[in-house]
Design a protein around this motif. Structure first.
Motif, short mmCIF file in Angstrom:
data_model
loop_
_atom_site.label_atom_id
_atom_site.label_comp_id
_atom_site.label_asym_id
_atom_site.label_seq_id
_atom_site.Cartn_x
_atom_site.Cartn_y
_atom_site.Cartn_z
N ILE A 228 0.84 -1.19 0.00
CA ILE A 228 0.00 0.00 0.00
C ILE A 228 0.88 1.25 0.00
O ILE A 228 1.63 1.48 0.95
CB ILE A 228 -0.92 0.03 1.23
N THR A 230 1.03 5.16 0.30
CA THR A 230 0.13 6.16 0.88
C THR A 230 0.91 7.29 1.53
O THR A 230 2.11 7.16 1.79
CB THR A 230 -0.78 5.50 1.95
N THR A 278 -8.72 -3.64 1.96
CA THR A 278 -8.68 -2.68 0.86
C THR A 278 -9.75 -1.60 1.02
O THR A 278 -9.49 -0.40 0.83
CB THR A 278 -8.85 -3.40 -0.49
N ASN A 279 -10.95 -2.02 1.39
CA ASN A 279 -12.04 -1.05 1.59
C ASN A 279 -11.73 -0.08 2.73
O ASN A 279 -12.03 1.11 2.65
CB ASN A 279 -13.35 -1.79 1.87
N LYS A 282 -9.11 2.47 1.50
CA LYS A 282 -9.72 3.48 0.61
C LYS A 282 -10.60 4.45 1.40
O LYS A 282 -10.71 5.62 1.04
CB LYS A 282 -10.56 2.77 -0.45
N GLU A 283 -11.19 3.95 2.46
CA GLU A 283 -12.03 4.80 3.31
C GLU A 283 -11.19 5.88 3.98
O GLU A 283 -11.63 7.03 4.13
CB GLU A 283 -12.72 3.92 4.35
N ASP A 285 -7.90 6.69 2.98
CA ASP A 285 -7.06 7.39 2.01
C ASP A 285 -7.47 6.96 0.61
O ASP A 285 -7.01 5.94 0.10
CB ASP A 285 -5.58 7.06 2.26
N ASP A 286 -8.33 7.75 -0.01
CA ASP A 286 -8.85 7.38 -1.33
C ASP A 286 -7.82 7.55 -2.44
O ASP A 286 -8.08 7.19 -3.59
CB ASP A 286 -10.13 8.16 -1.66
N HIS A 287 -6.64 8.09 -2.11
CA HIS A 287 -5.57 8.23 -3.09
C HIS A 287 -4.52 7.13 -2.94
O HIS A 287 -3.53 7.12 -3.68
CB HIS A 287 -4.89 9.60 -2.97
#
Length: 308
Positions: A228, A230, A278-279, A282-283, A285-287
């Motif tokens: 990941i 980020t 994964t969800n 994304k919740e 850090d959507d980038h």
């Protein structure tokens, strides 16, 4: 569309229903395809059928008692295996496996021996071929085994041993099932079944299809690695550790084009956790950029969550 969440009791009741359905499907496969065609079969079911056939050869009853004896033998032979499940795996797994074994044994013993003729699936009558029978029973039993695994149980016998070795050795359930069953097939060749070599071939076809279907639908025994990228490394690492009880390694990185300081999170998990993690990422850090890799084995302090 929101997922329907069952409470613990509802989930267990659902698992019991699925286990019963799974065992009925497997018993039908035995009565329609394995027993009438004298396939050598596999695992505890294979051993039980061998004992049933030996009974018919020795005592020569007016009507075949193969599946009746096999049903009783399956129940008895599964006792030590279920004790292993209770001690080494989990009580819930053992209870679901026990239900599966009992229902399967009873159905194999009491379902009519001419069920294949009633359903017009008899090789002798020309309804289907031996190869068709092998393919059908492989698909049926593979799907039924996978269902039992998915809800946290098994069909007993070699399935329990396969699950045990899969968790301990971190390999494929289907692979361990194939190894165990091949030994039983080898023993079955000495039974003196008519056209034993040909029947062994069709049994191997059934075995391979069975294993492929199990590994196709049952993914809990697989491992995955998440990479990941980020800018919220510490926040995501704490969330994954807290919510999923998975270790996370944080590595410093820099964007090749932007030069922006970032972090790469390395996390090993089970395949069935990938979507949830994964969800969650994304919740927060959507980038975030997420790469999912398949891992054949993970050594070290890795928590197995296949059985609950």
């Amino acid at each position: 569309m929101k997922k329907i969440k069952l409470n613990k009791t509802g989930s267990f009741i659902f698992a019991i229903i699925v286990s019963i359905f799974s065992s009925v499907v497997i018993s039908i496969g035995v009565k329609i395809f394995l027993s009438p065609n004298q396939f050598l079969s596999t695992g505890v079911t294979g051993i039980a059928l061998i004992l049933g056939r030996l009974y018919d050869v020795i005592f020569k009853p007016e009507t075949s008692q193969e599946t009746f004896i096999a049903g009783i033998a399956m129940l008895i032979l599964n006792i030590p295996v279920l004790l292993l499940a209770w001690k080494k795996l989990s009580p819930r797994f053992m209870i679901l496996s026990l239900i599966n074994v009992v229902v399967n044994s009873v159905c194999v013993a009491i379902l009519p021996n001419n069920l294949h003729e009633i359903l017009h699936l008899s090789v002798a009558n020309g309804d289907i071929s031996f190869l068709d029978a092998a393919l059908f029973v492989g698909l049926m039993n593979g799907a039924a085994n996978a269902l039992a695994y998915i809800v946290g149980g098994s069909t007993g016998g070699s399935d329990v041993l396969s699950m045990y070795f899969s968790i301990k050795k971190q390999g494929s359930v289907g692979k361990f099932t194939t190894i165990i069953n091949s030994i039983v097939i080898g023993a079955g060749l000495f039974l003196g079944v008519e056209n034993a070599i040909a029947k062994a071939f069709y049994t191997l076809v059934y075995l391979v299809i069975n294993s492929i279907v199990i590994d196709l639908f049952y993914i809990r025994n697989r491992r995955a690695v998440l990479l990941i990228t980020t800018t919220k490394g510490e926040e995501l690492a704490k969330e994954i550790t807290h919510s999923f009880v998975r270790g996370v390694t944080v590595m410093q990185a820099k964007g090749g084009y932007t030069g922006e300081e970032k972090q790469i999170l390395y996390c090993a998990c089970s395949s069935f956790e990938v979507i949830d993690i994964t969800n969650k990422v994304k919740e927060l850090d959507d980038h975030a950029f997420i790469t999912v890799l398949e891992a054949n084995k993970v050594h070290g302090n890795f928590i197995n969550k296949e059985l609950r």
